[in-house]
Design a protein around this motif. Structure first.
Motif, mmCIF file in Angstrom:
data_model
loop_
_atom_site.group_PDB
_atom_site.id
_atom_site.type_symbol
_atom_site.label_atom_id
_atom_site.label_comp_id
_atom_site.label_asym_id
_atom_site.label_seq_id
_atom_site.Cartn_x
_atom_site.Cartn_y
_atom_site.Cartn_z
ATOM 1 N N GLU A 1 24.178 27.879 53.661
ATOM 2 C CA GLU A 1 23.554 29.049 53.052
ATOM 3 C C GLU A 1 24.598 30.057 52.556
ATOM 4 O OE1 GLU A 1 19.196 29.681 54.918
ATOM 5 O OE2 GLU A 1 20.884 30.008 56.282
ATOM 6 N N THR A 2 24.371 30.566 51.366
ATOM 7 C CA THR A 2 25.298 31.525 50.770
ATOM 8 C C THR A 2 24.554 32.803 50.433
ATOM 9 O OG1 THR A 2 26.458 29.686 49.746
ATOM 10 C CG2 THR A 2 26.948 31.863 48.899
ATOM 11 N N ILE A 3 25.219 33.941 50.749
ATOM 12 C CA ILE A 3 24.645 35.234 50.388
ATOM 13 C C ILE A 3 25.310 35.685 49.096
ATOM 14 C CG2 ILE A 3 24.340 37.629 51.080
ATOM 15 C CD1 ILE A 3 24.934 36.594 53.974
ATOM 16 N N LEU A 4 24.484 36.120 48.159
ATOM 17 C CA LEU A 4 25.031 36.553 46.881
ATOM 18 C C LEU A 4 24.663 38.020 46.635
ATOM 19 C CD1 LEU A 4 26.432 35.270 44.331
ATOM 20 C CD2 LEU A 4 24.156 35.149 43.363
ATOM 21 N N PHE A 5 25.695 38.838 46.405
ATOM 22 C CA PHE A 5 25.470 40.218 45.974
ATOM 23 C C PHE A 5 25.873 40.307 44.507
ATOM 24 C CE2 PHE A 5 26.596 40.704 50.495
ATOM 25 C CZ PHE A 5 25.556 41.496 50.952
ATOM 26 N N GLU A 6 25.016 40.958 43.720
ATOM 27 C CA GLU A 6 25.358 41.067 42.304
ATOM 28 C C GLU A 6 25.145 42.509 41.848
ATOM 29 O OE1 GLU A 6 24.472 37.215 39.860
ATOM 30 O OE2 GLU A 6 23.215 38.870 39.156
ATOM 31 N N VAL A 7 26.196 43.120 41.266
ATOM 32 C CA VAL A 7 26.071 44.492 40.765
ATOM 33 C C VAL A 7 26.281 44.465 39.253
ATOM 34 C CG1 VAL A 7 26.942 46.848 40.895
ATOM 35 C CG2 VAL A 7 26.931 45.412 42.948
ATOM 36 N N THR A 8 25.241 44.818 38.522
ATOM 37 C CA THR A 8 25.303 44.751 37.056
ATOM 38 C C THR A 8 25.105 46.140 36.450
ATOM 39 O OG1 THR A 8 24.331 42.557 37.159
ATOM 40 C CG2 THR A 8 24.309 43.620 35.022
ATOM 41 N N GLY B 1 35.051 34.800 51.504
ATOM 42 C CA GLY B 1 34.138 34.785 50.367
ATOM 43 C C GLY B 1 34.856 34.842 49.029
ATOM 44 N N GLU B 2 34.055 35.011 47.970
ATOM 45 C CA GLU B 2 34.623 35.043 46.618
ATOM 46 C C GLU B 2 34.057 36.234 45.853
ATOM 47 O OE1 GLU B 2 33.568 31.412 44.611
ATOM 48 O OE2 GLU B 2 34.104 30.304 46.423
ATOM 49 N N ILE B 3 34.863 36.749 44.924
ATOM 50 C CA ILE B 3 34.356 37.790 44.027
ATOM 51 C C ILE B 3 34.733 37.419 42.604
ATOM 52 C CG2 ILE B 3 36.412 39.245 44.402
ATOM 53 C CD1 ILE B 3 34.461 41.674 43.933
ATOM 54 N N SER B 4 33.802 37.631 41.667
ATOM 55 C CA SER B 4 34.126 37.329 40.274
ATOM 56 C C SER B 4 33.488 38.396 39.383
ATOM 57 C CB SER B 4 33.601 35.951 39.896
ATOM 58 O OG SER B 4 32.201 35.916 40.049
ATOM 59 N N VAL B 5 33.970 38.447 38.148
ATOM 60 C CA VAL B 5 33.467 39.469 37.233
ATOM 61 C C VAL B 5 33.231 38.866 35.852
ATOM 62 C CG1 VAL B 5 35.814 40.214 36.666
ATOM 63 C CG2 VAL B 5 33.914 41.747 36.220
ATOM 64 N N LYS B 6 32.140 39.334 35.228
ATOM 65 C CA LYS B 6 31.886 38.984 33.831
ATOM 66 C C LYS B 6 31.692 40.292 33.092
ATOM 67 C CE LYS B 6 29.433 34.696 34.438
ATOM 68 N NZ LYS B 6 28.080 34.450 34.889
ATOM 69 N N SER B 7 32.333 40.433 31.938
ATOM 70 C CA SER B 7 32.176 41.699 31.236
ATOM 71 C C SER B 7 32.507 41.573 29.762
ATOM 72 C CB SER B 7 33.097 42.747 31.850
ATOM 73 O OG SER B 7 32.995 43.948 31.119
ATOM 74 N N LYS B 8 31.821 42.413 28.972
ATOM 75 C CA LYS B 8 32.127 42.498 27.541
ATOM 76 C C LYS B 8 32.227 43.970 27.188
ATOM 77 C CE LYS B 8 30.778 38.788 24.491
ATOM 78 N NZ LYS B 8 29.644 38.077 23.972
ATOM 79 N N VAL B 9 33.232 44.303 26.375
ATOM 80 C CA VAL B 9 33.410 45.698 25.977
ATOM 81 C C VAL B 9 32.132 46.213 25.325
ATOM 82 C CG1 VAL B 9 34.704 47.264 24.492
ATOM 83 C CG2 VAL B 9 35.885 45.422 25.670
ATOM 84 N N GLU C 1 29.227 46.375 26.484
ATOM 85 C CA GLU C 1 27.965 45.781 26.943
ATOM 86 C C GLU C 1 27.749 45.871 28.438
ATOM 87 O OE1 GLU C 1 27.396 41.850 25.400
ATOM 88 O OE2 GLU C 1 27.886 42.506 23.367
ATOM 89 N N GLY C 2 28.823 46.174 29.172
ATOM 90 C CA GLY C 2 28.658 46.300 30.609
ATOM 91 C C GLY C 2 29.390 45.227 31.386
ATOM 92 N N ALA C 3 29.088 45.155 32.683
ATOM 93 C CA ALA C 3 29.795 44.210 33.549
ATOM 94 C C ALA C 3 28.904 43.758 34.694
ATOM 95 C CB ALA C 3 31.061 44.857 34.105
#
Lengths: 143, 396
Positions: free
Chosen positions: B323-330, B373-381, B383-385
């Motif tokens: 089981e994996t817990i996922l936190f996502e902040v957009t 754990g792991e942390i990753s980021v997706k972002s576009k100038v 448009e947000g992240a």
């Protein structure tokens, strides 16, 4: 009646500090936290002078300054730039603003929408020295 | 003779068991400018070949003892670059082909015509010189590659040095700005306290004192952050409810979001109940990520947007890893360039013009790594992240 000065800065501590300095010197003041709010307050309150930070979220001081000068109702309100930009960016901003009116005026007019090259009425660098601040304000107000 | 030669002395080994043929060829080739060495048998020829370090050989095929094909094979074994021309009997195509297969550069048939011989020799010589040139080039190339490799290595070392200096420079500059801002706040507070006391204005005294307190708070926060970052630690895990932590942090930041007209929303997975995590650590992670998301909206110059920050939790069951817990902040704020994304987790880096220490994400990442754990980021100038954190649920 004492003159009213608008302080536009995104740092609440700066607004508190500057308003204390102003009050000490017989001015009243109002604060705004960015360029958008600054223009709103400006239209409503018609202050005698604007103290303007340059690096702010939403609307920068530079954009706000240009919009202010474009509006005939406000274009004659003196503006004093209060900024730490030179220290943050390493660019001598005072020099950039005042020693370069030789820049292509046509280009300036095109990019800013202003009718002619225009500079703020005063400029001081942060950290703010109360004495220097008052001196520059008095000059800009022609007191 | 059709081909005129320069009197450049090319050494040539001539092997033939028939002395008269040897003598005629010797005479004819010497007059063409070759330095001819003769041998009357394959055996003698090979001996001379080894002693004289020759490159060009003309050999008869049919010889008693070691025949021409054997000579050819042995010469090629000694020096694969040597050019060997074989002389075959008229119509003896099989032998000619065998010779070519064993690396002969050419063959001529008896009776030997000068013209054919000279052409064969010319071709062989050209091949020899090309081989030599090629070898020179190859050697040169090798040297060049070695030199380039060395230069590259030096450049790389310099780059690493510069990179380290840049990191130190960024760190010092970032911290210096942050501390200077605190100092400005402290000075302002002191001015107000002093003026308030001198003029007996209690509201100014109060405000000034609050300002001093706020900025002292900031300094201790910075010191704590620095200590947290420099210290290795294992997470102090306890059974806790991740959704609860999210709600707490959202509650803390609600006012700030509202003040800047940002909608702060949470989407919580009801299936995610308990987990075994460092509660304080995860609280800090979420506080960092959500306040960053709010800042990204505050710093967005596109005022036409309806800003929104969404915090999501999810319980995922991955095959194999449990089981994996996922936190996502957009957020839909100002977004990031690729360059910024690169710097994000690697150094003290702040875009907040002296209002950030650059430590937030470094500490966030550290806490997550300490949890495995792991942390990753997706972002576009513009448009947000989206920042995503994955943690194993790992109940005790």
């Amino acid at each position: 009646m004492s003159k009213k000065i608008l302080i536009v800065d995104d740092e609440p501590d700066v607004i508190s500090f500057v308003s204390a300095v102003l009050e000490e010197n017989g001015y009243t003041s109002i604060g705004a936290k960015d360029g958008v709010e600054g223009l709103e307050v400006l239209r409503k309150e018609k202050p005698d002078l604007v103290l303007l930070d340059l690096m702010m979220p939403r609307k920068s001081g530079i954009t706000m300054f240009q919009e202010l000068r474009k509006d005939p109702n406000m274009s004659n309100i003196p503006v004093v730039v209060v900024t730490g930009v030179s220290e943050v960016t390493g660019v001598d901003f005072r020099n950039f603003m005042y020693k370069q009116p030789l820049r292509d005026e046509k280009k300036f007019v095109e990019t800013t929408g202003l009718t002619k090259y225009t500079v703020p009425d005063g400029y001081i660098e942060k950290p703010i020295e109360p004495g220097e601040l008052i001196k520059v304000i008095k000059e800009a107000l022609k007191e | 003779m059709g081909v005129k030669r320069l009197t450049r002395m090319t050494k040539l080994l001539l092997i033939d068991d028939e002395r008269p043929i040897l003598e005629v060829l010797d005479l004819s080739l010497t007059s063409e400018g070759y330095e001819v060495i003769t041998a009357e048998s394959g055996h003698e020829g090979l001996k001379i070949f080894e002693e004289e370090n020759l490159k060009l050989v003309l050999t008869d095929i049919k010889m008693p003892g070691i025949d021409g094909i054997d000579v050819l094979k042995k010469i090629k074994a000694i020096d694969s670059e040597a050019e060997v021309i074989v002389v075959t009997g008229h119509g003896d195509m099989d032998t000619a082909i065998a010779a070519l297969q064993h690396g002969a550069s050419d063959f001529i048939t008896k009776p030997i015509r000068d013209e054919a011989l000279m052409l064969a020799l010319e071709r062989a010589e050209r091949k020899l010189s090309m081989t030599k040139q090629l070898k020179d080039y190859t050697e040169n190339l090798q040297q060049m590659v070695e030199r380039c490799t060395l230069e590259l290595k030096q450049a790389q070392e310099e780059l690493i040095r510069n990179e380290r200096l840049a990191i130190i420079g960024d760190t010092v500059a970032g911290l210096a700005h942050y501390i200077k801002n605190i100092l400005t706040g402290l000075r302002g507070g002191m001015y107000m306290v002093n003026t308030g006391m001198a003029r007996d204005k209690s509201y100014m005294l109060q405000e000034g004192w609050a300002m001093v307190q706020r900025n002292v708070e900031k300094v201790s926060g910075l010191v704590l952050d620095l200590l947290r970052y420099s210290r290795e630690r294992t997470p102090e895990r306890s059974v806790c409810r991740p959704n609860e932590i999210v709600s707490e942090v959202v509650e803390l930041l609600k006012d700030r979001a509202e003040e800047h007209h940002i909608e702060l929303k949470k989407v919580l997975d009801a299936d995610l109940k308990e987990a075994y995590l460092d509660r304080d650590g995860i609280h800090r992670v979420l506080l960092n990520l959500i306040s960053n998301a709010i800042d990204a909206c505050i710093y967005d110059t596109d005022t036409s947007k309806a800003w929104k920050v969404t915090v999501k939790t999810m319980l995922a069951t991955d095959v194999g890893s449990g089981e994996t817990i996922l936190f996502e902040v957009t957020d839909n704020g100002c977004g990031m360039t690729d360059e910024m994304k690169e710097k994000l987790f690697t150094r003290f880096f702040s875009t907040k013009a002296g209002r950030g220490t650059g430590l937030g994400l470094l500490n966030t990442q550290k806490i997550i790594y300490e949890h495995g754990g792991e942390i990753s980021v997706k972002s576009k100038v513009g448009e947000g992240a989206t920042f995503s954190v994955r943690l194993k649920r790992e109940m005790p």
